[in-house]
Design a protein around this motif. Structure first.
Motif, PDB file in Angstrom:
ATOM      1  N   ALA A 195     -37.151  36.406 -23.827  1.00 52.10           N
ATOM      2  CA  ALA A 195     -35.786  36.278 -23.331  1.00 52.10           C
ATOM      3  C   ALA A 195     -35.306  37.639 -22.864  1.00 52.10           C
ATOM      4  N   GLY A 196     -34.364  37.635 -21.949  1.00 55.72           N
ATOM      5  CA  GLY A 196     -33.760  38.876 -21.497  1.00 55.72           C
ATOM      6  C   GLY A 196     -32.970  39.517 -22.620  1.00 55.72           C
ATOM      7  N   VAL A 197     -32.906  40.844 -22.603  1.00 56.64           N
ATOM      8  CA  VAL A 197     -32.191  41.587 -23.637  1.00 56.64           C
ATOM      9  C   VAL A 197     -30.886  42.107 -23.057  1.00 56.64           C
ATOM     10  N   ALA A 198     -29.816  41.887 -23.808  1.00 59.19           N
ATOM     11  CA  ALA A 198     -28.489  42.344 -23.395  1.00 59.19           C
ATOM     12  C   ALA A 198     -27.831  43.059 -24.564  1.00 59.19           C
ATOM     13  N   ILE A 199     -26.842  43.842 -24.244  1.00 60.96           N
ATOM     14  CA  ILE A 199     -25.971  44.403 -25.265  1.00 60.96           C
ATOM     15  C   ILE A 199     -24.576  43.880 -24.966  1.00 60.96           C
ATOM     16  N   VAL A 200     -24.010  43.198 -25.959  1.00 68.78           N
ATOM     17  CA  VAL A 200     -22.653  42.682 -25.849  1.00 68.78           C
ATOM     18  C   VAL A 200     -21.726  43.778 -26.343  1.00 68.78           C
ATOM     19  N   THR A 201     -20.751  44.137 -25.509  1.00 66.58           N
ATOM     20  CA  THR A 201     -19.806  45.195 -25.876  1.00 66.58           C
ATOM     21  C   THR A 201     -18.379  44.668 -25.789  1.00 66.58           C
ATOM     22  N   THR A 202     -17.521  45.319 -26.553  1.00 67.36           N
ATOM     23  CA  THR A 202     -16.099  45.002 -26.524  1.00 67.36           C
ATOM     24  C   THR A 202     -15.352  46.229 -27.010  1.00 67.36           C
ATOM     25  N   THR A 203     -14.054  46.153 -26.966  1.00 71.29           N
ATOM     26  CA  THR A 203     -13.218  47.241 -27.460  1.00 71.29           C
ATOM     27  C   THR A 203     -12.211  46.656 -28.429  1.00 71.29           C
ATOM     28  N   ALA A 204     -12.116  47.233 -29.614  1.00 66.54           N
ATOM     29  CA  ALA A 204     -11.128  46.784 -30.589  1.00 66.54           C
ATOM     30  C   ALA A 204      -9.728  47.076 -30.050  1.00 66.54           C
ATOM     31  N   PRO A 205      -8.716  46.379 -30.558  1.00 64.96           N
ATOM     32  CA  PRO A 205      -7.352  46.635 -30.079  1.00 64.96           C
ATOM     33  C   PRO A 205      -6.932  48.109 -30.161  1.00 64.96           C
ATOM     34  N   GLU A 206      -7.505  48.848 -31.110  1.00 62.88           N
ATOM     35  CA  GLU A 206      -7.187  50.282 -31.257  1.00 62.88           C
ATOM     36  C   GLU A 206      -7.948  51.152 -30.271  1.00 62.88           C
ATOM     37  N   GLY A 207      -8.853  50.545 -29.479  1.00 63.66           N
ATOM     38  CA  GLY A 207      -9.607  51.286 -28.476  1.00 63.66           C
ATOM     39  C   GLY A 207     -11.022  51.647 -28.851  1.00 63.66           C
TER      40      GLY A 207
END
Length: 159
Positions: free
Chosen positions: A6-18
């Motif tokens: 399977a393809g490899v990904a990195i899921v990213t996000t930012t917490a409300p505090e940044g």
């Protein structure tokens, strides 16, 4: 499923505090064209999932075949992982993009979640896609407990 690459990904996000959060994920799939929707499966106890749910947004960073060290770093749980990679906040979404290691990044808004066992399936409506245009792209794959890449015809693809 370890036998199915399977393809490899990195899921990213930012917490409300940044604060940026991210984790390696090979459970990524296209769900629908209208509206364009992806799914990612994340461990229910993941701090990345908790942050993602708080802001209802995430980016899927599809890794190129030279990003194996980054895939391992983001799978390790290292608290300083964002200090060890090149990344930038996308002005349109406010989400972290891995600028050197991803060949394509999709910014998504959470449209639904579904708990399944020890994971949560997160559905994301794709708001925008950013693709690198500086040369051929060979995605990083993972299967049979090793990393792989697509190669020119005649190559074996094993890393």
């Amino acid at each position: 499923m370890s036998r199915h690459p399977a393809g490899v990904a990195i899921v990213t996000t930012t917490a409300p505090e940044g604060e940026p959060w991210g984790m390696t994920c090979s459970s990524v799939a296209s769900v629908a064209l209208r509206p364009p929707t992806l799914l990612v499966c994340l461990r229910a106890e993941s701090p990345t999932l908790a942050a993602l749910l708080r802001v209802s947004a995430f980016a899927v960073n599809l890794l190129h075949d030279r990003a194996e060290p980054v895939a391992n770093l983001f799978a390790s749980g290292s608290p300083d992982r964002f200090e060890k990679v090149e990344w930038a906040v996308a002005p349109e979404s406010g989400l972290p993009h891995l600028t050197e290691d991803a060949h394509t990044v999709a910014d998504c808004r959470v449209s639904a979640t579904l708990p399944v066992g020890d994971h949560v399936v997160v559905f994301g409506e794709v708001l925008r896609v950013e693709a690198r245009t500086d040369g051929p792209v060979s995605p990083l794959l993972y299967g049979m407990r090793q990393y792989w890449s697509l190669t020119a015809p005649g190559g074996d693809g094993e890393r």
